[in-house]
Design a protein around this motif. Sequence first.
Motif, mmCIF file in Angstrom:
data_model
loop_
_atom_site.group_PDB
_atom_site.id
_atom_site.type_symbol
_atom_site.label_atom_id
_atom_site.label_comp_id
_atom_site.label_asym_id
_atom_site.label_seq_id
_atom_site.Cartn_x
_atom_site.Cartn_y
_atom_site.Cartn_z
ATOM 1 N N GLY A 1 0.304 -1.584 -0.142
ATOM 2 C CA GLY A 1 0.071 -0.058 -0.014
ATOM 3 C C GLY A 1 0.932 1.468 -0.212
ATOM 4 N N PRO A 2 0.367 2.412 0.087
ATOM 5 C CA PRO A 2 1.277 3.467 -0.166
ATOM 6 C C PRO A 2 2.045 3.546 0.800
ATOM 7 N N GLU A 3 1.295 3.664 2.490
ATOM 8 C CA GLU A 3 1.946 3.863 2.590
ATOM 9 C C GLU A 3 3.998 3.416 3.259
ATOM 10 N N ASP A 4 3.170 1.442 2.834
ATOM 11 C CA ASP A 4 4.696 1.407 3.744
ATOM 12 C C ASP A 4 5.257 1.438 1.886
ATOM 13 N N LEU A 5 5.301 1.514 0.672
ATOM 14 C CA LEU A 5 5.932 2.056 -0.317
ATOM 15 C C LEU A 5 6.338 3.038 -0.429
ATOM 16 N N ALA A 6 5.785 3.951 0.172
ATOM 17 C CA ALA A 6 6.470 5.865 0.456
ATOM 18 C C ALA A 6 7.297 5.540 1.850
ATOM 19 N N ARG A 7 7.300 4.323 2.762
ATOM 20 C CA ARG A 7 8.016 5.042 3.677
ATOM 21 C C ARG A 7 9.321 4.337 3.516
ATOM 22 N N HIS A 8 9.602 2.853 3.016
ATOM 23 C CA HIS A 8 10.383 2.227 2.436
ATOM 24 C C HIS A 8 11.068 3.128 1.357
ATOM 25 N N GLY A 9 10.171 4.029 0.377
ATOM 26 C CA GLY A 9 11.254 4.151 -0.758
ATOM 27 C C GLY A 9 11.646 5.475 -0.690
ATOM 28 N N HIS A 10 11.593 6.170 0.904
ATOM 29 C CA HIS A 10 12.416 7.577 0.978
ATOM 30 C C HIS A 10 13.598 6.827 1.459
ATOM 31 N N ALA A 11 13.279 5.853 2.435
ATOM 32 C CA ALA A 11 14.507 4.960 2.982
ATOM 33 C C ALA A 11 15.562 5.071 2.160
ATOM 34 N N LEU A 12 15.026 4.162 0.758
ATOM 35 C CA LEU A 12 15.665 4.143 0.466
ATOM 36 C C LEU A 12 16.299 5.043 -0.732
ATOM 37 N N ILE A 13 15.860 6.000 -0.515
ATOM 38 C CA ILE A 13 16.799 6.686 -1.865
ATOM 39 C C ILE A 13 17.697 8.300 -0.845
ATOM 40 N N THR A 14 16.865 8.287 0.195
ATOM 41 C CA THR A 14 17.411 9.007 0.988
ATOM 42 C C THR A 14 19.220 8.419 1.117
ATOM 43 N N ALA A 15 18.873 7.382 1.262
ATOM 44 C CA ALA A 15 20.729 6.238 1.454
ATOM 45 C C ALA A 15 20.737 6.664 0.453
ATOM 46 N N MET A 16 20.375 6.115 -0.887
ATOM 47 C CA MET A 16 21.056 6.159 -2.288
ATOM 48 C C MET A 16 22.252 8.092 -2.365
ATOM 49 N N ALA A 17 20.943 8.618 -2.088
ATOM 50 C CA ALA A 17 21.749 10.029 -2.299
ATOM 51 C C ALA A 17 22.381 10.633 -1.446
ATOM 52 N N GLY A 18 22.913 9.931 0.114
ATOM 53 C CA GLY A 18 23.565 10.572 0.928
ATOM 54 C C GLY A 18 24.859 9.573 0.277
ATOM 55 N N ALA A 19 24.698 8.347 -0.123
ATOM 56 C CA ALA A 19 25.939 7.701 -0.455
ATOM 57 C C ALA A 19 27.067 8.261 -1.602
ATOM 58 N N ALA A 20 25.372 8.762 -2.708
ATOM 59 C CA ALA A 20 26.207 9.035 -3.770
ATOM 60 C C ALA A 20 27.184 10.731 -3.249
ATOM 61 N N ARG A 21 26.345 11.268 -1.955
ATOM 62 C CA ARG A 21 27.161 12.649 -1.899
ATOM 63 C C ARG A 21 28.707 12.158 -1.488
ATOM 64 N N GLY A 22 28.624 11.317 -0.417
ATOM 65 C CA GLY A 22 30.014 10.915 -0.137
ATOM 66 C C GLY A 22 30.984 10.318 -0.589
ATOM 67 N N LEU A 23 30.054 10.312 -1.528
ATOM 68 C CA LEU A 23 30.942 9.293 -2.422
ATOM 69 C C LEU A 23 31.746 10.483 -3.612
ATOM 70 N N GLY A 24 30.998 12.005 -3.689
ATOM 71 C CA GLY A 24 31.145 13.204 -4.337
ATOM 72 C C GLY A 24 30.868 12.774 -5.463
ATOM 73 N N LEU A 25 30.070 12.137 -5.923
ATOM 74 C CA LEU A 25 29.234 11.831 -7.036
ATOM 75 C C LEU A 25 27.693 12.575 -7.030
ATOM 76 N N GLY A 26 28.172 13.676 -6.630
ATOM 77 C CA GLY A 26 27.256 14.580 -6.990
ATOM 78 C C GLY A 26 25.668 14.445 -5.793
ATOM 79 N N GLY A 27 24.627 15.599 -5.984
ATOM 80 C CA GLY A 27 23.555 15.423 -5.235
ATOM 81 C C GLY A 27 21.887 15.492 -5.941
#
Length: 407
Positions: free
Chosen positions: A330-356
């Motif tokens: 459902g929407p709550e599960d998709l939003a919660r886990h999607g937010h966690a995934l994309i936040t983690a990937m965006a943080g990893a990209a910034r940490g590796l100096g690959l942009g934001g």
Amino acid sequence: MNPSNNRPSTDAPTWETTRMQTQVATQLGADDEGSEGRDIGRAVGPGIRELFVSCDPADAMVQQFNHLQPNFIAVHDLGAPGIAKQLLGSIATAGRSQLQKLVIRRAGMGTTLASIEYVDCPAQNGETVRLYLTDVEADTTQRQALARTLIGRSRLGMVLVGALPGHVLASSLDPWQQAVLSGGWNCRRMVFLPLVAGPALATQVNLFRGKTAIDTLVTAPVSKPAEVWSQLCSVWNDLEKRSHPGKTNDQLALLGAARPAPTGAAVPQRRASDLAPPTPMPVAGASGPADNTPLAAYLHAVGQLPGVVSACAFDLGSGRPLGHAGARPGPEDLARHGHALITAMAGAARGLGLGGALPDTIITLGSHHLLLRPVPDAPGVVLHAVIDKPHARLDALLLALKRLEGR
């Protein structure tokens, strides 16, 4: 000397009795006397029962069902979130009863693991017939496991179905098919009630019946709670009569007829067949978007792509779901886990100096893909879609998605 050795036994903590239950998987009600021994858990308040367990909630419910051997009906919604709960609420209101809840807690700690809602409907012979709602409150894994357990151990499964594409229906029915073929599935009668007309449901249910030998029925489209209740009563009463050919109607747990009110009762029992005023049920998963906003139209179009099981748009800042199409998750599960995934990937990209820049990614799991990408022309909004691998060609789906987005 340890001071705790001198502590009187009367000072035992509140949860001491719970700690003692960690030696068994669940509380088995047969140790109690009277009606308490014929129900799951213990009554702790009006309309609330508690069951303490030291295993997963689904396994605990299997043990309870094996021990008590109850006859009950499971009500499930497929691509129609919230409709089954609305139905149970209408049934409870019509019968002057209440929607009740079984709370499953971790033994020794009291942590809530799951909550299951149900209503007890008065039958013609003075007994009650329980309707369990499969849309339980639990984490994703346990919610799915409990839903399968409730349907699989029921005597009758009632499935309310939104207007889902054929590939989504196939993906949704596949776990039930696997559960039937692997054993431990007792339900031999399932009724599918579409909220809108369409050929896809009948086709997929026929395939499901051919592979599982379960007796299935696809009804005409329903739009009112009373129509659902009428179908439920008809099928249940037929099961009762066929199972007990030597009994009269007064001896059977038939639904839809009034019970005489007890002497001195303050409020007479209304007939269950008088269920709810004839107000239409909301159409979930309809053939068009629920509203005319660009985001709703976009999500509806994504949900119709081959292989897409469920799709949600969520706000990147808050993680709040903004729209949904398809079945579960459902929407709550998709939003919660999607937010966690994309936040983690965006943080990893910034940490590796690959942009934001926001990630545009596909994660491949055992039998599904997860798609995460920014929604075009909607800053700060992200799409999270679940794609069924056996029913999707990923390259073709991505091409169709780019055409849809005008990229």
